[in-house]
Design an enzyme around this catalytic site. Structure first.
Site, mmCIF file in Angstrom:
data_model
loop_
_atom_site.group_PDB
_atom_site.id
_atom_site.type_symbol
_atom_site.label_atom_id
_atom_site.label_comp_id
_atom_site.label_asym_id
_atom_site.label_seq_id
_atom_site.Cartn_x
_atom_site.Cartn_y
_atom_site.Cartn_z
ATOM 1 N N CYS A 100 14.219 64.501 -0.702
ATOM 2 C CA CYS A 100 14.331 64.496 -2.162
ATOM 3 C C CYS A 100 13.057 63.953 -2.796
ATOM 4 O O CYS A 100 12.554 64.505 -3.785
ATOM 5 C CB CYS A 100 15.538 63.676 -2.598
ATOM 6 N N CYS A 206 23.209 60.373 -2.570
ATOM 7 C CA CYS A 206 23.552 60.404 -3.990
ATOM 8 C C CYS A 206 24.662 61.390 -4.323
ATOM 9 O O CYS A 206 25.513 61.102 -5.161
ATOM 10 C CB CYS A 206 22.303 60.757 -4.802
#
Length: 388
Positions: A100, A206
């Site tokens: 990410c 997340c």
């Protein structure tokens, strides 16, 4: 470099809030940006990013800066999540946080900030430093930039930045690099951000939220039944619904045994999982591993170029202590890493992150954990006695 406009990634947490506050205090023209990378609800109908977006808006209102909302859901799905699914299907255990940062925060976001918001630099709430100083005061792009550990070693996030490229890192400010977490909270309190200080910090991956990982991954990968096989005697000792539910070193839920079983090896072609009895079984430990996708943040270390061997330190889990190692180059961009101490559960798909003193040199993706102590006829106790 004459930096005027800084676009800071505001996540809705205390770290990015304080980073934003400090940048404003320094006199920069600060613009906030909230990145939405995932927009599906969990089983309770809750989407964590919605609350985070509201908190980011509260922070920016409190600090008197404008907040942009940027949607990178498509990019995240294509560049991060699709690879995560593919890795689990083939028996790997990926690290989506590292990907990410590489693909989204320090690529898509960096380009958006530069091209759409006119940013001279970006900033984040990561606990890290660079060789240019916390506010790029020593900016000399011709020399390249080095990634350094922060002052607060317990919050060190260089592990997750170990695949970031030079171009974005050259223009990234880490305002928290010279601060401790406790001091950051104090700053937030004095800045009137108590609401954010009290907010629970996000943990784990997340997009999973409060869900159990195995339940989450089952939504994207169908059941692929297989068996657990005892590595010592070849007996089938249990069944499972797919290798994507399990990672090397993980404890297996198999009843009726004196010692618990732990995953030693996964076979994607047969869906078999070989398990070892006891957490310190020699099949779980290795002294070598191969890695690919090598990324040196600044440049390939001179000793590796000149002498063919780099002696440094590494970890493959950001909470684990650093371990001494030696690296040699192999063909096709691969490296061989010899550990200074046999380690448990070296996991294919994870990233080996390398350090030399205060500098994070870069990382490489573990592909082959090498022969285990068990396959070499060695015991863990004896090897640790020899190394000590």
């Amino acid at each position: 470099m004459n930096i005027r406009r800084v676009v800071v990634g505001v996540s809705g947490g205390v770290d990015s809030a304080v980073a934003t506050f400090l940048l404003k205090c320094k006199g920069y023209e600060v613009i906030g940006a909230f990145m939405r990378n995932w927009d599906l609800n969990d089983e309770n109908g809750l989407c964590n990013s919605t609350q985070d977006a509201q908190d980011a808006n509260w922070i920016c209102d409190r600090l008197g800066i404008h907040l942009h909302y940027v949607n990178f859901v498509k990019e995240y799905w294509h560049d991060v999540f699709s690879y995560l699914i593919k890795d689990y299907e083939t028996g790997y255990t990926p690290n989506p946080d590292i990907m990410c940062n590489k693909k989204i925060k320090f690529n898509s976001f960096f380009k958006y900030a530069r091209e759409n918001l006119g940013a001279d630099a970006i900033a984040t709430g990561h606990y890290a430093r660079t060789s240019f100083g916390e506010y790029l005061s020593d900016y000399k792009p011709s020399r390249g930039v080095r990634l350094l550990k922060p002052v607060d070693v317990l919050k060190d996030q260089t592990f997750f930045l170990s695949q970031v490229n030079q171009e974005p890192l050259l223009r990234t400010i880490f305002p928290l690099g010279n601060l401790t977490k406790n001091y950051v909270k104090d700053i937030a309190h004095h800045a009137g951000l108590d609401y954010i200080v009290k907010k629970k910090e996000s943990m784990g991956i997340c997009f999973i939220g409060s869900r159990h990982f195995q339940a989450f991954i089952s939504e994207y990968i169908g059941a692929q039944p297989g068996v657990f096989i005892d590595l010592d005697d070849g007996r089938v000792v249990g069944e499972h619904d797919g290798i994507h539910h399990w990672t090397v070193g993980q404890r297996c839920r198999i009843g009726g045994v004196v010692k618990p079983y732990f995953v030693a090896k996964k076979e994607p072609t047969t869906h078999n999982i070989y398990v070892a009895s006891g957490t310190n079984h020699p099949a779980l430990f290795t002294e070598y591993f191969e890695a690919s996708d090598v990324h040196w943040i600044h440049s390939q270390p001179k000793s590796l170029v000149n002498d063919g061997i780099l002696t440094c330190e590494f970890r493959f889990q950001h909470t684990k202590p650093l371990t001494k190692c030696q690296i040699v180059n192999l063909s096709d961009g691969r490296i061989l890493v010899k550990l200074g101490l046999p380690l448990r559960a070296i996991t294919p798909g994870q990233y080996a992150v390398f350090y030399l003193g205060q500098e994070c040199l870069g990382s490489a993706r573990i592909t082959n954990p090498g022969p285990s102590l068990f396959s070499l006829g060695k015991s863990v106790q004896e090897e640790y006695r020899l190394y000590s």
